[in-house]
Write an enzyme that holds these catalytic residues in place. Sequence first.
Site, PDB file in Angstrom:
ATOM      1  CD  GLU A 488      19.699 -10.109 -14.859  1.00 28.85           C
ATOM      2  OE1 GLU A 488      19.264  -9.428 -13.917  1.00 28.85           O
ATOM      3  OE2 GLU A 488      20.408 -11.126 -14.703  1.00 28.85           O
ATOM      4  CE  LYS A 600      19.649  -5.593 -13.050  1.00 31.72           C
ATOM      5  NZ  LYS A 600      19.453  -6.999 -12.673  1.00 31.72           N
TER       6      LYS A 600
HETATM    7  C1  BGC Z   1      22.854  -8.499 -12.637  1.00 25.97           C
HETATM    8  C2  BGC Z   1      23.599  -9.725 -13.121  1.00 25.97           C
HETATM    9  C3  BGC Z   1      24.507 -10.229 -12.021  1.00 25.97           C
HETATM   10  C4  BGC Z   1      23.725 -10.448 -10.721  1.00 25.97           C
HETATM   11  C5  BGC Z   1      24.626 -10.806  -9.558  1.00 25.97           C
HETATM   12  C6  BGC Z   1      22.105  -8.848 -11.355  1.00 25.97           C
HETATM   13  O1  BGC Z   1      21.462  -7.719 -10.871  1.00 25.97           O
HETATM   14  O2  BGC Z   1      21.938  -8.076 -13.608  1.00 25.97           O
HETATM   15  O3  BGC Z   1      24.375  -9.398 -14.261  1.00 25.97           O
HETATM   16  O4  BGC Z   1      25.106 -11.414 -12.416  1.00 25.97           O
HETATM   17  O5  BGC Z   1      23.039  -9.272 -10.378  1.00 25.97           O
HETATM   18  O6  BGC Z   1      25.548  -9.775  -9.298  1.00 25.97           O
END
Ligand code: BGC
Length: 772
Positions: A488, A600
């Site tokens: 992300e 990330k």
């Molecule tokens: C992650 C996602 C995940 C979400 C909930 C985020 O920090 O990047 O991949 O789905 O957290 O755990």
Amino acid sequence: MKNYIKADEWNIIEEGFDPHLNKISESIFSLGNGRMGQRANFEETYTGETLPGNYVAGVYYPDKTRVGWWKNGYPEYFAKVLNAANWVGIEVRIADEVLDLATAEVSEFKRVLNMHAGVLERTFTAKLKSGKTVKVKATRFCSIADDEVGAIRYSITPVNFDGKLTLSPFIDGDVKNQDSNYDEKFWTLVSDEIIGTEAYIKLRTKKTEFEVCTGSNIGLYKNSEKLDVKIAEIRKEKFIGQTLTLDVKANEEITLVKIAANLSSENYSKEALLKETKAVIAKATAKGFDTLLKEQKEAWATKWEESDIVIEGDVSAQQAIRFNIFQLFQTYTGKDDRLNIGPKGFTGEKYGGSTYWDTEAYCVPFYLATAPQEVSRNLLIYRHKQLGKAIENAAKLGFKDGAALYPMVTMNGEECHNEWEITFEEIHRNGAIAFAIYNYIRYTGDEAYLAEYGLEVLIGIARFWKQRVNWSSNKQQYVMLGVTGPNEYENNINNNWYTNLLATWCMKYAAEAAGIVKSQQPEKYTSLLESVNFKDHEFADWADIIEKMYYPEDQEKGIFLQQDGYLDKEQILVKDLPASDRPINQKWSWDRILRSCFIKQADVLQGLYFFEEDYDLETIKRNFDFYEPRTVHESSLSPCVHSILAAKLNDEARAYEFYLRTARLDLDDYNNDTEDGLHITSMAGTWMSVVEGFAGMRVRDGKLQFNPFLPTQWKSFAFTIGFRGATLKVNITENGISIKNNNDVDLEIGIRNQIYKLAGNTELEVDNAELV
Ligand code: BGC
């Protein structure tokens, strides 16, 4: 990072009371049973730092999405998991002093979460301002045997005085969320009732109009003899309780037993809710605390028989893995296909208790191996039930003809997250949902699932991808623009390798699944295709995309490119970042993160993990060696994928190192955020690191395969898994691997490159020396 939890194989132990750690402990010692759960808030009054948390599965509040610059297609609301009525409360007064650990002098404080039994116990001695001292022992659990029931046994002994003791057990529905805007409260009172020892309160959520009835029944005992004490009623706003006052003598133990129930309109008609709650309370009261406790212990013992991991030679690792397994089962038991696994489970408000792709990518493998088949099947059916909403969701974004885009974050199938880069662009979640169907069938062999539910979902997903790609006349290939991958820290990128790969894989698998259904259930196939208005050209459309999809690569480096232009970024390695810059999500501005090469969580590597069979070891290694040093692992979902890949690459030391990053993430408050709640979904990742990483477990051609190694820090490790009707105990020592088949089912098992027969009720032992 903290280190205050005492190491123990089956128990989580805190000794001594440190108010600064209380919110962390409230998360760690949380209780749940899949239907309801709670943070480990104290029963008695506590005016110190606390995050009150009681949650009922499936009950949420749609908070209006408010953004200054509204973009079309934004979800209407952000779902909040609601803090529900607190049923654990018992106010304790000694003469006119309130027992409050924030003001008393506390000694001999001990909290123990017995994971084998599913029970939380707290003992302490408290000296009040007056000098009066009491000893308290509180035992409580949320019953996993009857998931509408919870129970508390609260014993108090005056140490140095005779006098008046007043106990006021209560149910407090006047609660709010920590994350509520303007202190808004989300519950309104429907009715309340106190009938002698029983109390009931029925509350309704604003907007969603869920109703939850919480009831309790109390009993008072002196040295285990039942007392008949006059009860005075307490009524405040959305708050009911009873007051019992009695004269006590030094060293006489007084025990209050409170049996509680939580029933929601998700499972009963609103009209029947109160009556049904009374019936549950009557039944649980008739059983009594000890029987309920016995049932709880038995139910947990069964869960452990199916799922335990035993690590010899490292108590702290042993405690951690059991803690992860325990918390996963407290969050999801698989009984109800409308429920799912929020990233914080019942331990906090963050992430809204909603469903993410975490379930399919991380939790499904755990439940497949450690719980009866219907548990992971129910996780899959959850998405099938929401297919209509996924089609609506896609339609809102301009897709048509039955294309389905599942939400990134959901409570009921609707998208309820409010960042455009996630909701519009992080579409890879659609692929994880398809992958989970494949994974489930690969593990269980339950191909009939496809005709019943799976194919319909796969068609909706494949249709979405078909419409989401576009033909680039420049490249003479299909491309996918404007996405966010699992990493992300990049938004609105073109041709995320992982998403492109998943898209074509989904189309391939949907076509393959259609073939299976056609050959096994031709009539069902015809009616299903008719019902989704399937057009003849669709398979051909998919095939064309599969054949002509573009995947970014760098030939020279021999790596897949995370996205177009990734190599234009300044290439810095994480090891060269100053410690003061980390975590970058707290230290850097968002634009700086976006421009950087830092990753990330697993992205290209997530693809290589899912589809490892399609790549040779050299390719996996080149990509691993390139991407891992650029990965900051700022999602708790990241290290486990790296651990499994490192194990596959025979890099045992690194496999262990990545495993360690999440194994005790919450127990040691590694990221300084345990007080918000536990990282439930990444706990499944830790399990994966052990079973898929260290033991190298895979399913290939319907057979289980192992490629084990023993971390040098351990003497041995053993785990239990269920596979196609057999319960297997796998034990890995420095000498080799043994697998005991506890059922009457004959299996073939692969160990390294060799296939062995494992007849029902026999044991297979293979020495390292024999392994090829
Ligand atoms: C992650 C996602 C995940 C979400 C909930 C985020 O920090 O990047 O991949 O789905 O957290 O755990």
